[in-house]
Scaffold this active site. Structure first.
Site, PDB file in Angstrom:
ATOM      1  N   ASP A  39       0.865  -1.188   0.000  1.00 57.82           N
ATOM      2  CA  ASP A  39       0.000   0.000   0.000  1.00 57.82           C
ATOM      3  C   ASP A  39       0.899   1.235   0.000  1.00 57.82           C
ATOM      4  O   ASP A  39       1.979   1.221   0.608  1.00 57.82           O
ATOM      5  CB  ASP A  39      -0.904   0.006   1.247  1.00 57.82           C
ATOM      6  CG  ASP A  39      -2.113   0.917   1.096  1.00 57.82           C
ATOM      7  OD1 ASP A  39      -3.250   0.420   1.122  1.00 57.82           O
ATOM      8  OD2 ASP A  39      -1.921   2.168   0.951  1.00 57.82           O
ATOM      9  N   ARG A  93     -20.478   2.599  -8.948  1.00 53.75           N
ATOM     10  CA  ARG A  93     -19.128   2.056  -9.149  1.00 53.75           C
ATOM     11  C   ARG A  93     -18.489   2.675 -10.382  1.00 53.75           C
ATOM     12  O   ARG A  93     -17.287   2.906 -10.422  1.00 53.75           O
ATOM     13  CB  ARG A  93     -19.218   0.529  -9.301  1.00 53.75           C
ATOM     14  CG  ARG A  93     -19.702  -0.159  -8.021  1.00 53.75           C
ATOM     15  CD  ARG A  93     -19.898  -1.638  -8.255  1.00 53.75           C
ATOM     16  NE  ARG A  93     -20.388  -2.329  -7.060  1.00 53.75           N
ATOM     17  CZ  ARG A  93     -21.664  -2.502  -6.764  1.00 53.75           C
ATOM     18  NH1 ARG A  93     -22.605  -2.014  -7.566  1.00 53.75           N
ATOM     19  NH2 ARG A  93     -22.025  -3.160  -5.681  1.00 53.75           N
ATOM     20  N   PRO A 126     -14.684   0.230 -10.956  1.00 49.96           N
ATOM     21  CA  PRO A 126     -15.685  -0.724 -11.446  1.00 49.96           C
ATOM     22  C   PRO A 126     -14.960  -1.963 -11.984  1.00 49.96           C
ATOM     23  O   PRO A 126     -14.201  -1.858 -12.944  1.00 49.96           O
ATOM     24  CB  PRO A 126     -16.403   0.037 -12.555  1.00 49.96           C
ATOM     25  CG  PRO A 126     -15.421   1.095 -12.987  1.00 49.96           C
ATOM     26  CD  PRO A 126     -14.548   1.418 -11.825  1.00 49.96           C
ATOM     27  N   ASP A 153     -22.146 -10.690  -5.705  1.00 49.86           N
ATOM     28  CA  ASP A 153     -23.575 -10.435  -5.965  1.00 49.86           C
ATOM     29  C   ASP A 153     -24.352 -11.757  -5.958  1.00 49.86           C
ATOM     30  O   ASP A 153     -25.486 -11.824  -5.489  1.00 49.86           O
ATOM     31  CB  ASP A 153     -23.740  -9.758  -7.331  1.00 49.86           C
ATOM     32  CG  ASP A 153     -22.714  -8.672  -7.528  1.00 49.86           C
ATOM     33  OD1 ASP A 153     -23.076  -7.498  -7.576  1.00 49.86           O
ATOM     34  OD2 ASP A 153     -21.513  -9.014  -7.619  1.00 49.86           O
ATOM     35  N   ARG A 156     -24.965 -12.778  -2.480  1.00 46.86           N
ATOM     36  CA  ARG A 156     -26.072 -11.984  -1.914  1.00 46.86           C
ATOM     37  C   ARG A 156     -27.411 -12.533  -2.418  1.00 46.86           C
ATOM     38  O   ARG A 156     -28.381 -12.666  -1.671  1.00 46.86           O
ATOM     39  CB  ARG A 156     -25.931 -10.515  -2.343  1.00 46.86           C
ATOM     40  CG  ARG A 156     -24.797  -9.798  -1.637  1.00 46.86           C
ATOM     41  CD  ARG A 156     -24.569  -8.399  -2.179  1.00 46.86           C
ATOM     42  NE  ARG A 156     -23.593  -7.677  -1.359  1.00 46.86           N
ATOM     43  CZ  ARG A 156     -22.787  -6.728  -1.808  1.00 46.86           C
ATOM     44  NH1 ARG A 156     -22.830  -6.360  -3.076  1.00 46.86           N
ATOM     45  NH2 ARG A 156     -21.947  -6.141  -0.997  1.00 46.86           N
ATOM     46  N   ARG A 158     -28.087 -15.581  -3.512  1.00 44.36           N
ATOM     47  CA  ARG A 158     -28.387 -16.888  -2.915  1.00 44.36           C
ATOM     48  C   ARG A 158     -28.868 -16.734  -1.474  1.00 44.36           C
ATOM     49  O   ARG A 158     -29.767 -17.445  -1.025  1.00 44.36           O
ATOM     50  CB  ARG A 158     -27.138 -17.781  -2.962  1.00 44.36           C
ATOM     51  CG  ARG A 158     -26.793 -18.198  -4.375  1.00 44.36           C
ATOM     52  CD  ARG A 158     -25.502 -18.984  -4.437  1.00 44.36           C
ATOM     53  NE  ARG A 158     -25.118 -19.199  -5.822  1.00 44.36           N
ATOM     54  CZ  ARG A 158     -24.439 -20.235  -6.266  1.00 44.36           C
ATOM     55  NH1 ARG A 158     -24.045 -21.170  -5.433  1.00 44.36           N
ATOM     56  NH2 ARG A 158     -24.142 -20.364  -7.537  1.00 44.36           N
ATOM     57  N   HIS A 180     -20.697  -6.175 -12.513  1.00 49.98           N
ATOM     58  CA  HIS A 180     -20.809  -6.064 -11.056  1.00 49.98           C
ATOM     59  C   HIS A 180     -21.243  -4.619 -10.807  1.00 49.98           C
ATOM     60  O   HIS A 180     -20.423  -3.723 -10.656  1.00 49.98           O
ATOM     61  CB  HIS A 180     -19.461  -6.363 -10.381  1.00 49.98           C
ATOM     62  CG  HIS A 180     -19.413  -5.963  -8.938  1.00 49.98           C
ATOM     63  ND1 HIS A 180     -20.244  -6.498  -7.981  1.00 49.98           N
ATOM     64  CD2 HIS A 180     -18.637  -5.058  -8.277  1.00 49.98           C
ATOM     65  CE1 HIS A 180     -19.982  -5.944  -6.808  1.00 49.98           C
ATOM     66  NE2 HIS A 180     -19.011  -5.057  -6.961  1.00 49.98           N
TER      67      HIS A 180
HETATM   68  N1  LIG Z   1     -15.469  -5.960  -6.574  1.00 48.95           N
HETATM   69  C1  LIG Z   1     -16.145  -5.948  -5.456  1.00 48.95           C
HETATM   70  O1  LIG Z   1     -17.014  -6.802  -5.216  1.00 48.95           O
HETATM   71  C2  LIG Z   1     -15.839  -4.880  -4.446  1.00 48.95           C
HETATM   72  C3  LIG Z   1     -16.484  -4.860  -3.193  1.00 48.95           C
HETATM   73  C4  LIG Z   1     -16.144  -3.857  -2.292  1.00 48.95           C
HETATM   74  C5  LIG Z   1     -15.226  -2.880  -2.650  1.00 48.95           C
HETATM   75  N2  LIG Z   1     -14.653  -2.926  -3.878  1.00 48.95           N
HETATM   76  C6  LIG Z   1     -13.695  -1.910  -4.296  1.00 48.95           C
HETATM   77  O2  LIG Z   1     -12.425  -2.166  -3.726  1.00 48.95           O
HETATM   78  C7  LIG Z   1     -11.680  -0.949  -3.710  1.00 48.95           C
HETATM   79  C8  LIG Z   1     -11.091  -0.744  -2.328  1.00 48.95           C
HETATM   80  O3  LIG Z   1     -12.115  -0.505  -1.393  1.00 48.95           O
HETATM   81  P1  LIG Z   1     -11.745  -0.272   0.157  1.00 48.95           P
HETATM   82  O4  LIG Z   1     -13.031  -0.175   0.872  1.00 48.95           O
HETATM   83  O5  LIG Z   1     -10.721  -1.257   0.590  1.00 48.95           O
HETATM   84  O6  LIG Z   1     -11.069   1.171   0.068  1.00 48.95           O
HETATM   85  P2  LIG Z   1     -10.034   1.801   1.101  1.00 48.95           P
HETATM   86  O7  LIG Z   1     -10.025   3.263   0.851  1.00 48.95           O
HETATM   87  O8  LIG Z   1     -10.311   1.323   2.475  1.00 48.95           O
HETATM   88  O9  LIG Z   1      -8.627   1.182   0.662  1.00 48.95           O
HETATM   89  C9  LIG Z   1      -8.003   1.477  -0.532  1.00 48.95           C
HETATM   90  C10 LIG Z   1      -6.509   1.391  -0.267  1.00 48.95           C
HETATM   91  O10 LIG Z   1      -5.829   1.549  -1.524  1.00 48.95           O
HETATM   92  C11 LIG Z   1      -4.630   2.234  -1.230  1.00 48.95           C
HETATM   93  N3  LIG Z   1      -4.083   2.789  -2.470  1.00 48.95           N
HETATM   94  C12 LIG Z   1      -4.551   3.830  -3.206  1.00 48.95           C
HETATM   95  N4  LIG Z   1      -3.766   4.015  -4.296  1.00 48.95           N
HETATM   96  C13 LIG Z   1      -2.799   3.073  -4.234  1.00 48.95           C
HETATM   97  C14 LIG Z   1      -1.701   2.747  -5.056  1.00 48.95           C
HETATM   98  N5  LIG Z   1      -1.444   3.436  -6.172  1.00 48.95           N
HETATM   99  N6  LIG Z   1      -0.898   1.729  -4.708  1.00 48.95           N
HETATM  100  C15 LIG Z   1      -1.153   1.018  -3.572  1.00 48.95           C
HETATM  101  N7  LIG Z   1      -2.186   1.270  -2.743  1.00 48.95           N
HETATM  102  C16 LIG Z   1      -2.991   2.290  -3.081  1.00 48.95           C
HETATM  103  C17 LIG Z   1      -5.021   3.296  -0.215  1.00 48.95           C
HETATM  104  O11 LIG Z   1      -3.894   3.789   0.488  1.00 48.95           O
HETATM  105  C18 LIG Z   1      -5.992   2.504   0.662  1.00 48.95           C
HETATM  106  O12 LIG Z   1      -5.341   1.922   1.788  1.00 48.95           O
HETATM  107  C19 LIG Z   1     -12.655   0.148  -4.145  1.00 48.95           C
HETATM  108  O13 LIG Z   1     -12.474   0.433  -5.513  1.00 48.95           O
HETATM  109  C20 LIG Z   1     -14.007  -0.486  -3.909  1.00 48.95           C
HETATM  110  O14 LIG Z   1     -15.019   0.084  -4.699  1.00 48.95           O
HETATM  111  C21 LIG Z   1     -14.938  -3.893  -4.770  1.00 48.95           C
END
Ligand SMILES: NC(=O)c1ccc[n+]([C@@H]2O[C@H](COP(=O)([O-])OP(=O)(O)OC[C@H]3O[C@@H](n4cnc5c(N)ncnc54)[C@H](O)[C@@H]3O)[C@@H](O)[C@H]2O)c1
Length: 319
Positions: A39, A93, A126, A153, A156, A158, A180
């Site tokens: 991170d 998203r 997204p 999804d 959810r 199910r 999604h």
């Molecule tokens: N696909 C899914 O089903 C699903 C579900 C929930 C969340 N998400 C997505 O997951 C992502 C993260 O969500 P979150 O709640 O953990 O967010 P968050 O803000 O808690 O965490 C994101 C992290 O990414 C880090 N970060 C940002 N830019 C970076 C980089 N260039 N290199 C390394 N680290 C970097 C930040 O420092 C932070 O710690 C979001 O895009 C969210 O929409 C996807």
């Protein structure tokens, strides 16, 4: 890939709510032997690693390390990307596409450099657009780049069906396909409980049949559930992390598990050049065959319009 030796390394990019909880879920499930968190926020990644390490006594053997240096991901078998902006209340998203595609542009080549043999699992939203961007940026075989897609999804979906029909969620077989996101669609025609087609469910246990109105309500709730959770606690993390760790396990253990992951489609019912979720076989090399799920005319129309929505957002950012 090291999966057969049980020494597999999982690199998680982004130690936020989703990334840290995926690490936690993998540890508890005993998936992977080495977990590396990367991170840009050094204080955050150090704190998450310390907290996870303090629980190692209680889980199957594993190591956890972290850094703000991408080198920590070296030689990973799986790279899980969760870095980036997340939805704020009221945002879709798709609103995250620009910021997160930019992050991917910078990040993915660096990770590929240190982990050239990894399977890439995208979670950042997204997710379908970000998966497509990663396919294009890496030039990797398409099987090695997949998104968590509608695995969450579908779980959810199910859960809601199981609750309504008063059966165990594990006995519900039902998929959400497509994006999604807001254009995703429930595949009612192929859904079943045990071996009873859901559309013929007469209501065991006094639950009553699933009328069109009830089905619409369930489908709406699946789409809206992330918004509800974000409203209440600012992020979704537990279910997505369990879904993510399930996908990782399917890859590391070469399970051949059918999961609705997002992947680049090539003439799936005439749909090509877009990443979308359809039930697919997931194993050691990533995403394998997409299953020819029977689709009603209405479902096919829904899948095509979901494909158009995702494709048009990817095009806006030059992909
Ligand atoms: N696909 C899914 O089903 C699903 C579900 C929930 C969340 N998400 C997505 O997951 C992502 C993260 O969500 P979150 O709640 O953990 O967010 P968050 O803000 O808690 O965490 C994101 C992290 O990414 C880090 N970060 C940002 N830019 C970076 C980089 N260039 N290199 C390394 N680290 C970097 C930040 O420092 C932070 O710690 C979001 O895009 C969210 O929409 C996807």
């Amino acid at each position: 890939m090291a999966q057969t030796k049980n020494t597999a390394k999982i690199a998680i990019i982004g130690a936020g709510s989703v990334g840290a909880t995926i690490a936690y879920a993998c540890l508890i499930r005993g998936v992977g032997k080495q977990i590396a968190l990367f991170d840009v926020n050094r204080a955050k990644v150090d704190a998450e690693v310390l907290d996870l390490n303090h629980g190692l006594q209680f889980v199957p053997m594993a190591t956890v390390e972290g850094s703000d240096d991408v080198g920590v991901c070296a030689d990973a078998d799986i790279v899980v990307i969760t870095a980036g902006a997340k939805q704020k209340q009221g945002q879709t998203r798709m609103d995250l596409a620009s910021a997160n595609a930019d992050i991917c542009r910078k990040l993915v080549p660096q990770i590929l450099h240190v982990a050239p043999d990894a399977v890439f699992l995208l979670v950042t939203n997204p997710v379908d657009v970000i998966t497509y961007v990663t396919v294009k940026l890496t030039g990797l075989p398409h099987s090695r780049v997949l998104g968590s897609g509608t695995v969450l999804d579908s779980s959810r979906f199910r859960y809601l069906i199981a609750e309504r029909c008063r059966v165990a969620v594990q006995n519900v077989h039902a998929y959400i396909a497509g994006e999604h996101g807001d254009t995703e669609l429930p595949l009612w025609g192929s859904a079943s409980i045990g071996s009873v087609p859901l559309l013929e469910w007469t209501g065991a246990g006094g639950s009553g049949p699933l009328t069109a109105e009830i089905r619409d309500g369930i489908a709406r709730e699946v789409v809206e559930s992330a918004y509800r959770i974000i409203e209440g606690k600012g992020a979704t993390n537990y279910a997505v992390a369990l879904a993510g760790s399930r996908i990782i396990e399917a890859i590391l253990k070469d399970e051949g598990r059918v999961l609705p992951v997002s992947s680049l489609l090539d003439d799936f019912y005439g749909i090509s050049d877009v990443c979308l979720s359809v039930p697919a076989i997931v194993g050691a090399s990533g995403v394998g065959e997409r299953l020819p799920v029977p689709l009603s005319d209405e479902e096919l129309v829904g899948l095509r319009s979901s494909a158009d929505a995702v494709r048009s957002v990817a095009r806006q950012f030059g992909f």
